[in-house]
Write an enzyme that holds these catalytic residues in place. Sequence first.
Site: not given
Ligand code: NAP
Length: 269
Positions: A103, A67
Site C-alpha cells: 500500500d 491487516k
Molecule cells: P480503518 O483502519 O478502519 O480506518 C478508518 C479511518 O477512517 C479511521 O481513522 C476512522 O476514524 C475514520 N473514519 C471512519 N468513518 C469516518 C467518518 N464517518 N468520518 C470521519 N472519519 C471516519 O480503515 P483503513 O484500512 O485505514 O482504510 C480507510 C479507507 O481507505 C478504506 O475505506 C478504503 O476505501 C481506503 N483504502 C484504499 C486503498 C486503495 O488501494 N485505494 C487501500 C487501503 C485503503 P476514527 O478513528 O475516528 O473512527
Amino acid sequence: MALPSRLVLLGHPVAHSVSPLFQNAALRGAGIPLVYEALDTPPAELDERLDALIAKRAAGNVTIPHKERVAARCARLTPVAERVGAVNTFRTEDGALTGHNTDVAGFDHLARMALGRSPLPRRVALLGAGGAAAAVLAAVGKWPGCEVMLFNRNAERREHLAERFAVVRHTTGDVVEAVKGCDIVVNATPLGLRPGDVLPAPIHALEPDAVVVDLVYGRAETPWVHAARAAGHTAADGLAMLLEQGALAFEWWFGVPAPRDIMREALEP
Ligand code: NAP
C-alpha cells in the site's frame, strides 16, 4: 521461484472486492496456472484459516479488518510492513508467514500520478488514522522536507499514530483547520463509499491550488473527487493505488513483471 499452491484475498467482507478481477486477468496474461480467490473470513475464523493456508503454502492479500492481525501472525516482516505495522500481502516461506506492505508504494505511485510534473508537496493534510493512513505516512515520510497535518475524529487514535511517525507535525480534530495551507489533501477515511456520506473535507476550505487525493475508489469518480474537479482542483481517486499495490504484490509473489496494462483493462467498464 516455487509457485504457491493457492492465492487468496482475506477480508470481511470481500464480496465487493475488484482484486480478483484484475489479479485473475494478470495470472491469465502471465500464463500462471493459479486462480485468485476472495475468501470471506470473519475475525473469529482468521487464525484457523491462516493455519490451513500456511499448511498449503499459500500466498495472497489481506484487507479490512485483518491487516494488523496478520502482521502479528507473521514470522518475518519486510521493513516496510514493519514500519506500517500492517500487512496487505503475504507468502509462506519455510512453513511460516512472511508479510509485506505494497500500500505504501501504491500510495506513492498514486500521489506522483496526481501531482504530474509538480514538485513533491511539503505540506500534506491527511484525513484518517487507520491502516491506510499509516501507509500514507510511511510514504510521505520519504518526501524531502514534508510535514503532515493529521486529522482524525478519535483523538486517541490520532495521537497514537502521530507518535509513530515523525513526519506528523500537527494534529487536529477540526477538518477545516487541517486542510488550511496544505498543498495536497489525502482522504484515508472510508467517507465516499456509502451513498449519502458527507465529503471528507469541504471543498471551500481547501487552498485554491490544493491537489485532492482520495484513497476511496469506485467504478465512477468519488463524490469528493467530483466536487473537487468541479471547483477546479486537480484530483485523483484510489483506483491507481489499488492497481499498483496489486501489481507490486504480483511481482513479490512471482518474481516476474506484472502485466499492468492487462490489470488496468480488466477494470474498464
Ligand atoms: P480503518 O483502519 O478502519 O480506518 C478508518 C479511518 O477512517 C479511521 O481513522 C476512522 O476514524 C475514520 N473514519 C471512519 N468513518 C469516518 C467518518 N464517518 N468520518 C470521519 N472519519 C471516519 O480503515 P483503513 O484500512 O485505514 O482504510 C480507510 C479507507 O481507505 C478504506 O475505506 C478504503 O476505501 C481506503 N483504502 C484504499 C486503498 C486503495 O488501494 N485505494 C487501500 C487501503 C485503503 P476514527 O478513528 O475516528 O473512527
